[in-house]
Enzyme design. Structure first.
Site, short mmCIF file in Angstrom:
data_model
loop_
_atom_site.label_atom_id
_atom_site.label_comp_id
_atom_site.label_asym_id
_atom_site.label_seq_id
_atom_site.Cartn_x
_atom_site.Cartn_y
_atom_site.Cartn_z
N ASP A 189 0.81 -1.13 -0.01
CA ASP A 189 -0.03 0.12 0.03
C ASP A 189 0.84 1.17 -0.28
OD1 ASP A 189 -2.45 1.36 -0.12
OD2 ASP A 189 -2.81 1.18 2.02
N ASN A 220 -10.72 -2.86 -5.85
CA ASN A 220 -10.03 -1.67 -6.58
C ASN A 220 -10.72 -1.49 -7.86
OD1 ASN A 220 -6.68 -3.05 -5.28
ND2 ASN A 220 -7.96 -1.19 -4.53
C1 IPE Z 1 -1.27 0.24 -3.58
O1 IPE Z 1 -1.21 1.67 -3.31
C2 IPE Z 1 -1.69 -0.40 -4.75
C3 IPE Z 1 -3.07 -0.83 -5.15
C4 IPE Z 1 -3.86 -0.76 -4.31
C5 IPE Z 1 -2.91 -1.13 -6.59
P1 IPE Z 1 -2.44 2.62 -3.36
O2 IPE Z 1 -2.96 2.84 -4.67
O3 IPE Z 1 -3.76 2.06 -2.73
O4 IPE Z 1 -1.72 3.93 -2.57
P2 IPE Z 1 -2.36 4.86 -1.81
O5 IPE Z 1 -3.09 4.15 -0.52
O6 IPE Z 1 -3.44 5.45 -2.32
O7 IPE Z 1 -1.34 5.72 -1.09
C1 IPE Z 2 -5.49 -2.82 -0.51
O1 IPE Z 2 -5.11 -1.49 -0.49
C2 IPE Z 2 -5.19 -3.51 -1.87
C3 IPE Z 2 -3.75 -3.92 -2.50
C4 IPE Z 2 -2.83 -3.46 -1.92
C5 IPE Z 2 -3.93 -4.18 -3.53
P1 IPE Z 2 -6.09 -0.46 -0.77
O2 IPE Z 2 -5.29 0.79 -0.80
O3 IPE Z 2 -7.07 -0.84 -1.94
O4 IPE Z 2 -7.10 -0.67 0.78
P2 IPE Z 2 -7.76 0.20 1.44
O5 IPE Z 2 -8.79 0.88 0.56
O6 IPE Z 2 -7.21 1.72 2.00
O7 IPE Z 2 -8.48 -0.51 2.77
MG MG Z 3 -4.17 2.36 -0.66
#
Ligand code: IPE
Ligand code: IPE
Ligand code: MG
Length: 226
Positions: free
Chosen positions: A8, A56
């Site tokens: 994340d 997602n």
């Molecule tokens: C994790 O990074 C990658 C995916 C969920 C594909 P995020 O895209 O969730 O990054 P933040 O949470 O917005 O920083």
């Molecule tokens: C979890 O991250 C999914 C992945 C890392 C692929 P998200 O960024 O989607 O999770 P939430 O929404 O913050 O809980």
């Molecule tokens: Mg995230």
């Protein structure tokens, strides 16, 4: 040893640099390579990476499209690296609803690394723990209608039933939640939240996970052994 990683903070990493979120995802993929290579050097048997959740899809089309394109084009392009490091790639999640080119890209990586015998890297793609349990339960019910479905039945119908449960799940970006990751087999996993954003991870975060795991007393509901 089996470690699950909730990768994340890609978006936050990009935002800090006034870059588009896509730049964070691209950097995140580079870091996957670094982490996977180090894990294989350490002899970690299984590494499960949360790549794209069933939730997602709620993100803007442009971001989802970018991530699907990474799976279709960028990931298969890196297969020499994985093969050279004897890393086997497997998948967890329902990839049948992904765009066709992404499915092809993923299938290519599975085929290319099928005979690798080192670290197994499980990519969770269109993965949700709830969805996996519901798919497993459906398969159980079809196989033995009108019978009690046991815990063992569900375990045997998860996406990769031969892979042992994770010893530790670690999440980057300082968050303290599972976000639908490995819900069934995380029952007795240790959990660790690490402040660093995923694109900033390096060897030291993996060292920290292993060190922390070594400090935990795992009892699985029983009593600690002296
Ligand atoms: C994790 O990074 C990658 C995916 C969920 C594909 P995020 O895209 O969730 O990054 P933040 O949470 O917005 O920083
Ligand atoms: C979890 O991250 C999914 C992945 C890392 C692929 P998200 O960024 O989607 O999770 P939430 O929404 O913050 O809980
Ligand atoms: Mg995230």
């Amino acid at each position: 040893m089996h470690i699950g990683l909730i990768m994340d903070g890609n978006g936050s990493w990009a935002a800090k640099r006034s870059l588009p979120r896509a730049a964070g995802h691209l950097e995140g993929l580079k870091v996957c390579k670094r982490i996977v290579k180090y894990a294989s050097q350490l002899g970690i048997e299984y590494l499960t990476l949360y790549v794209f959740s069933t939730e997602n899809w709620k993100r803007p089309d442009q971001e989802v499209g970018y991530l699907m394109n990474l799976l279709a084009k960028k990931l298969p392009g890196e297969m020499d690296f994985y093969v050279q490091n004897n890393i086997r790639i497997r998948v967890r999640g329902d990839i049948s609803s992904l765009p066709e080119d992404a499915q092809k890209g993923i299938q290519y990586t599975l085929d290319k690394t099928a005979s690798c015998t080192g670290t197994t890297v499980v990519l969770c793609i269109n993965y949700g723990g709830q969805d996996e349990i519901s798919r497993a339960a459906t398969r159980c019910a079809l196989e033995k209608p009108n019978a009690k479905i046991t815990v063992e039945d569900i375990s045997a119908h998860l996406d990769n039933p031969d892979i042992p449960a994770p010893d530790m799940i670690a999440r980057s970006a300082g968050e303290h939640r599972l976000s639908n990751f490995m819900l069934w087999d995380s029952a007795y996993a240790e959990f660790l939240s690490i402040e660093a954003l995923w694109p900033d991870w390096d060897k030291k975060e993996i060292d920290l996970i292993i060190e922390e795991l070594g400090k935990r007393t795992r009892k699985f509901g029983g009593l600690a052994h002296a």
